[in-house]
Design an enzyme around this catalytic site. Structure first.
Site, PDB file in Angstrom:
ATOM      1  N   ALA A  13       0.846  -1.195   0.000  1.00 29.50           N
ATOM      2  CA  ALA A  13       0.000   0.000   0.000  1.00 29.50           C
ATOM      3  C   ALA A  13       0.880   1.242   0.000  1.00 29.50           C
ATOM      4  O   ALA A  13       2.033   1.195   0.399  1.00 29.50           O
ATOM      5  CB  ALA A  13      -0.899  -0.001   1.225  1.00 29.50           C
ATOM      6  N   GLY A  14       0.321   2.317  -0.437  1.00 26.87           N
ATOM      7  CA  GLY A  14       1.030   3.587  -0.339  1.00 26.87           C
ATOM      8  C   GLY A  14       2.305   3.633  -1.153  1.00 26.87           C
ATOM      9  O   GLY A  14       3.350   4.029  -0.674  1.00 26.87           O
ATOM     10  N   ARG A  18       7.684   7.370  -7.894  1.00 23.09           N
ATOM     11  CA  ARG A  18       8.971   7.517  -8.569  1.00 23.09           C
ATOM     12  C   ARG A  18       9.156   6.611  -9.781  1.00 23.09           C
ATOM     13  O   ARG A  18      10.117   6.746 -10.524  1.00 23.09           O
ATOM     14  CB  ARG A  18      10.118   7.323  -7.568  1.00 23.09           C
ATOM     15  CG  ARG A  18      10.339   8.575  -6.731  1.00 23.09           C
ATOM     16  CD  ARG A  18      11.368   8.353  -5.665  1.00 23.09           C
ATOM     17  NE  ARG A  18      10.863   7.459  -4.639  1.00 23.09           N
ATOM     18  CZ  ARG A  18      11.599   6.946  -3.671  1.00 23.09           C
ATOM     19  NH1 ARG A  18      12.891   7.217  -3.615  1.00 23.09           N
ATOM     20  NH2 ARG A  18      11.081   6.144  -2.767  1.00 23.09           N
ATOM     21  N   GLN A  78      -5.568  -0.824   3.237  1.00 22.59           N
ATOM     22  CA  GLN A  78      -5.092   0.099   4.274  1.00 22.59           C
ATOM     23  C   GLN A  78      -5.554   1.487   3.817  1.00 22.59           C
ATOM     24  O   GLN A  78      -5.054   2.016   2.829  1.00 22.59           O
ATOM     25  CB  GLN A  78      -3.562   0.045   4.375  1.00 22.59           C
ATOM     26  CG  GLN A  78      -3.021   0.902   5.502  1.00 22.59           C
ATOM     27  CD  GLN A  78      -1.515   1.122   5.421  1.00 22.59           C
ATOM     28  OE1 GLN A  78      -0.895   0.935   4.374  1.00 22.59           O
ATOM     29  NE2 GLN A  78      -0.929   1.534   6.535  1.00 22.59           N
ATOM     30  N   GLU A 158      15.081   3.304  12.947  1.00 29.66           N
ATOM     31  CA  GLU A 158      15.033   3.851  11.589  1.00 29.66           C
ATOM     32  C   GLU A 158      16.080   4.956  11.459  1.00 29.66           C
ATOM     33  O   GLU A 158      16.365   5.673  12.422  1.00 29.66           O
ATOM     34  CB  GLU A 158      13.631   4.390  11.289  1.00 29.66           C
ATOM     35  CG  GLU A 158      12.567   3.310  11.180  1.00 29.66           C
ATOM     36  CD  GLU A 158      12.921   2.229  10.164  1.00 29.66           C
ATOM     37  OE1 GLU A 158      13.103   2.551   8.981  1.00 29.66           O
ATOM     38  OE2 GLU A 158      13.038   1.058  10.567  1.00 29.66           O
ATOM     39  N   ASN A 230      12.233   1.211  -6.111  1.00 32.00           N
ATOM     40  CA  ASN A 230      11.508   2.472  -6.042  1.00 32.00           C
ATOM     41  C   ASN A 230      11.471   3.222  -7.359  1.00 32.00           C
ATOM     42  O   ASN A 230      10.673   4.127  -7.536  1.00 32.00           O
ATOM     43  CB  ASN A 230      12.118   3.371  -4.977  1.00 32.00           C
ATOM     44  CG  ASN A 230      11.943   2.760  -3.597  1.00 32.00           C
ATOM     45  OD1 ASN A 230      10.841   2.396  -3.213  1.00 32.00           O
ATOM     46  ND2 ASN A 230      13.032   2.591  -2.884  1.00 32.00           N
ATOM     47  N   ASN A 363       9.673 -29.599 -46.631  1.00 34.76           N
ATOM     48  CA  ASN A 363      10.688 -28.569 -46.835  1.00 34.76           C
ATOM     49  C   ASN A 363      10.011 -27.303 -47.331  1.00 34.76           C
ATOM     50  O   ASN A 363       9.342 -27.302 -48.354  1.00 34.76           O
ATOM     51  CB  ASN A 363      11.716 -29.066 -47.863  1.00 34.76           C
ATOM     52  CG  ASN A 363      12.924 -28.144 -47.902  1.00 34.76           C
ATOM     53  OD1 ASN A 363      12.787 -26.927 -47.929  1.00 34.76           O
ATOM     54  ND2 ASN A 363      14.110 -28.724 -47.908  1.00 34.76           N
ATOM     55  N   ALA A 366      12.665 -20.867 -49.296  1.00 31.12           N
ATOM     56  CA  ALA A 366      12.910 -19.487 -48.883  1.00 31.12           C
ATOM     57  C   ALA A 366      11.763 -18.578 -49.320  1.00 31.12           C
ATOM     58  O   ALA A 366      11.250 -18.702 -50.429  1.00 31.12           O
ATOM     59  CB  ALA A 366      14.213 -18.995 -49.500  1.00 31.12           C
ATOM     60  N   ARG A 426       1.406 -19.736 -61.133  1.00 29.23           N
ATOM     61  CA  ARG A 426       2.112 -18.554 -61.636  1.00 29.23           C
ATOM     62  C   ARG A 426       1.965 -18.526 -63.157  1.00 29.23           C
ATOM     63  O   ARG A 426       1.614 -19.532 -63.773  1.00 29.23           O
ATOM     64  CB  ARG A 426       3.594 -18.639 -61.256  1.00 29.23           C
ATOM     65  CG  ARG A 426       4.285 -19.800 -61.934  1.00 29.23           C
ATOM     66  CD  ARG A 426       5.731 -19.973 -61.499  1.00 29.23           C
ATOM     67  NE  ARG A 426       6.412 -20.899 -62.378  1.00 29.23           N
ATOM     68  CZ  ARG A 426       7.384 -21.694 -62.001  1.00 29.23           C
ATOM     69  NH1 ARG A 426       7.803 -21.708 -60.746  1.00 29.23           N
ATOM     70  NH2 ARG A 426       7.981 -22.490 -62.871  1.00 29.23           N
TER      71      ARG A 426
HETATM   72  C1  UD1 Z   1      11.489  -0.271   5.866  1.00 29.84           C
HETATM   73  C2  UD1 Z   1      11.866  -0.635   7.313  1.00 29.84           C
HETATM   74  C3  UD1 Z   1      13.384  -0.489   7.467  1.00 29.84           C
HETATM   75  C4  UD1 Z   1      14.075  -1.400   6.485  1.00 29.84           C
HETATM   76  C5  UD1 Z   1      13.601  -1.120   5.067  1.00 29.84           C
HETATM   77  C6  UD1 Z   1      14.129  -2.170   4.133  1.00 29.84           C
HETATM   78  C7  UD1 Z   1       9.981   0.030   8.717  1.00 29.84           C
HETATM   79  C8  UD1 Z   1       9.451   1.068   9.645  1.00 29.84           C
HETATM   80  N1  UD1 Z   1      11.170   0.282   8.202  1.00 29.84           N
HETATM   81  O1  UD1 Z   1      11.824   1.093   5.682  1.00 29.84           O
HETATM   82  O2  UD1 Z   1      13.754  -0.841   8.788  1.00 29.84           O
HETATM   83  O3  UD1 Z   1      15.464  -1.242   6.587  1.00 29.84           O
HETATM   84  O4  UD1 Z   1      12.173  -1.141   4.987  1.00 29.84           O
HETATM   85  O5  UD1 Z   1      13.794  -1.867   2.822  1.00 29.84           O
HETATM   86  O6  UD1 Z   1       9.342  -0.961   8.523  1.00 29.84           O
HETATM   87  N2  UD1 Z   1       3.851   0.197   3.381  1.00 29.84           N
HETATM   88  C9  UD1 Z   1       2.499   0.080   3.442  1.00 29.84           C
HETATM   89  N3  UD1 Z   1       1.776   0.951   4.202  1.00 29.84           N
HETATM   90  C10 UD1 Z   1       2.369   1.908   4.945  1.00 29.84           C
HETATM   91  C11 UD1 Z   1       3.775   2.035   4.878  1.00 29.84           C
HETATM   92  C12 UD1 Z   1       4.487   1.157   4.103  1.00 29.84           C
HETATM   93  O7  UD1 Z   1       1.905  -0.799   2.791  1.00 29.84           O
HETATM   94  O8  UD1 Z   1       1.650   2.651   5.634  1.00 29.84           O
HETATM   95  C13 UD1 Z   1       4.618  -0.722   2.549  1.00 29.84           C
HETATM   96  C14 UD1 Z   1       5.271   0.009   1.385  1.00 29.84           C
HETATM   97  O9  UD1 Z   1       4.453  -0.076   0.240  1.00 29.84           O
HETATM   98  C15 UD1 Z   1       6.555  -0.765   1.195  1.00 29.84           C
HETATM   99  C16 UD1 Z   1       6.874  -1.321   2.575  1.00 29.84           C
HETATM  100  O10 UD1 Z   1       5.677  -1.240   3.314  1.00 29.84           O
HETATM  101  O11 UD1 Z   1       6.379  -1.864   0.307  1.00 29.84           O
HETATM  102  C17 UD1 Z   1       8.004  -0.579   3.271  1.00 29.84           C
HETATM  103  O12 UD1 Z   1       7.654   0.753   3.513  1.00 29.84           O
HETATM  104  P1  UD1 Z   1       8.655   1.933   3.316  1.00 29.84           P
HETATM  105  O13 UD1 Z   1       7.997   3.189   3.716  1.00 29.84           O
HETATM  106  O14 UD1 Z   1       9.281   1.852   1.983  1.00 29.84           O
HETATM  107  O15 UD1 Z   1       9.731   1.583   4.450  1.00 29.84           O
HETATM  108  P2  UD1 Z   1      11.264   1.989   4.461  1.00 29.84           P
HETATM  109  O16 UD1 Z   1      11.392   3.404   4.906  1.00 29.84           O
HETATM  110  O17 UD1 Z   1      11.922   1.593   3.216  1.00 29.84           O
HETATM  111 CA    CA Z   2      11.349   1.130   1.064  1.00 29.43          CA
END
Ligand code: UD1
Ligand code: CA
Length: 453
Positions: A13-14, A18, A78, A158, A230, A363, A366, A426
């Site tokens: 989700a979300g 990019r 979500q 984080e 990404n 066969n 060509a 032909r």
């Molecule tokens: C996350 C981890 C980080 C890890 C990294 C590895 C957390 C808080 N952090 O960070 O420790 O090193 O991945 O790549 O978990 N997503 C949702 N809903 C949300 C937020 C995120 O579905 O509300 C999904 C995103 O689509 C994505 C994944 O969860 O596929 C990771 O979310 P993202 O925000 O990219 O986390 P990172 O900051 O990369």
């Molecule tokens: Ca990520």
């Protein structure tokens, strides 16, 4: 371990923007298969039969597409992107059904290794409440750091919440997590949002579980497990790694790749031992190659079946439904679509065969074209065993050439030809002695007269 039940929660989700695409990120493909489907396959390979897919609000298109690859998955929405813990909790109804193991994966991390998932599940079976799959990197920026005390994992911090000291840690969270099903909801419900981003972090369950005396474990896997996609540059990087793995696997299983870095496979390519693949060959989806085939340079193959000891290319194009039987040959600049080329038949040069059957040992000269389309409908051409089609013939479908039929070069065949018949389609040749010279003289005189005037 196989008796332990397992639910995989795949977060998708979300997604950011990019990729600069009208297509949702996790539906972009690696080796012809959407990223999220790679994740689903890895989960299944690690013995996790049940899947929960967490998608964003209004992601109906994605729900439909993703469920094609994971028909058993249940989709959860979500509504707001409030963090990874919040996303996992969108699947509360699935989690509360009660599983031994819960795996959490990201839909944009297509190279995860089933081994890493299986190892994490093993740790749960040994009594861990939370297992984090970590990786080591020289360049940890952007990743959550694994904070250990006396060799024990106590928290994940984080990047944005790290102290300068913590930022130096190179052991990172790959994003894969395994949680004991019976503790999962209790732990997730305790996650708050007091951090730099104001999000509910899944990673916080590590500190919560450790503080409550649960066993929390970090395992280590390769960097690829954490490669999150990404943008399209990262997509290409993941494709590259995937192809490298697959080429190696093919070679170790007995396939010769003369220049492996120039051969591209699809997620479902099957290719038998002792097949030799020359440089610059593309395998699209749905290709099966048996043993001992030769695929010559610059061939483009998709949806085709190639039996043993066939010879394909160079510069052949096999399209969906091309079905080459034992020892068939399809040579340079030939295109074959939805057609059976039976045993030992030869289609060697500059030919289009579509919606057809070519009998054993026939066969095809060509420049032969099966004219299969009238602008509205497709029609079938049947060519009998041992037939000979002279060069530069057009076979206007629907039409059939009998066994042993013989077609004179340059024919346009519009009526079916019986077994062993010879067909001309032909104009007859006329030869006029001396007329060539006469014509040349006439033309040169005319040209000279024009120059003078
Ligand atoms: C996350 C981890 C980080 C890890 C990294 C590895 C957390 C808080 N952090 O960070 O420790 O090193 O991945 O790549 O978990 N997503 C949702 N809903 C949300 C937020 C995120 O579905 O509300 C999904 C995103 O689509 C994505 C994944 O969860 O596929 C990771 O979310 P993202 O925000 O990219 O986390 P990172 O900051 O990369
Ligand atoms: Ca990520």
């Amino acid at each position: 371990m196989s008796q332990r039940t397992c639910l995989s929660v795949i977060l998708a989700a979300g997604e950011g923007t990019r990729m600069k695409s009208a297509v949702p990120k996790v539906l972009h493909t690696i080796a012809g298969l959407p990223m999220v489907a790679h994740v689903v396959k890895a989960a299944e390979a690690a013995g996790s039969g049940e899947l929960a897919l967490v998608i964003g609000h209004g992601a109906d298109e994605m729900r439909k597409a993703a469920l094609k690859f994971a028909p058993k998955a249940e989709a959860f929405v979500q509504e707001k992107r409030l963090g990874t813990a919040h996303a996992v909790l969108a699947a509360r109804a699935a989690i509360s059904k009660g599983y031994d193991d819960i795996l959490v994966m990201f839909g944009d991390t297509p190279l995860i290794d089933p081994e890493a998932l299986a190892t994490a599940r093993l740790k749960l079976a040994e009594g861990a409440a939370v297992v984090v799959v970590g990786f080591r990197t020289e360049n940890p920026s952007g990743y959550g750091r694994l904070i250990e005390k006396a060799g024990k994992l106590v928290a994940i911090r984080e990047e944005k919440d790290c102290s300068d000291e913590e930022k130096k840690i190179t052991f990172c969270n790959g994003g894969l997590m395994a949680v004991a099903g019976r503790h999962a909801l209790k732990l997730l419900d305790q996650v708050g949002s007091k951090n730099a981003k104001g999000e509910y972090y899944l990673t916080d369950i590590v500190e919560i579980a450790a503080a409550q005396g649960f066993d929390v474990v970090a395992t280590e896997a390769s960097f690829e497990n954490a490669l999150g996609i990404n943008n399209r540059a990262e997509l290409a990087q993941a494709e590259g790694i995937w192809q490298q793995r697959r080429r190696r696997e093919a070679m170790l299983s007995g396939v010769t790749l003369i220049a492996p870095e120039t051969v591209f496979f699809s997620h479902d390519t099957e290719i038998g031992a002792d097949t030799i693949v020359e440089p610059n060959v593309w395998f699209g989806p749905g290709v099966k190659v048996a043993t001992g085939a030769k695929i010559h340079a610059f061939s483009h193959i998709e949806g085709a079946t190639i039996a043993s000891n066939c010879d394909v290319g160079p510069f052949a194009r096999l399209r969906p439904g091309a079905d080459l039987r034992t020892k068939a040959k399809v040579g340079n600049f030939c295109e074959v679509k939805q057609a059976i080329v039976e045993e030992g038949a030869k289609v060697n040069h500059l030919t289009y065969i579509g919606d057809a059957r070519i009998g054993a040992g026939a066969n095809i000269g060509a420049g032969t074209i099966t004219c299969n389309y009238d602008g509205y409908s497709k029609f079938f051409t049947d060519i009998g065993e041992g037939a000979f089609i002279g060069s530069n013939s057009s076979l206007v479908a629907p039409v059939s050439i009998g066994k042993g039929g013989y077609i004179a070069s340059g024919s346009v065949i519009t009526e079916s030809v019986p077994d062993d018949a010879l067909a001309f389609g032909r104009a007859r040749q006329r030869t006029l002695p001396g007329k060539g010279k006469e014509l040349r003289e006439r033309f040169s005189q005319a040209a000279a007269a024009r120059k003078k005037g």
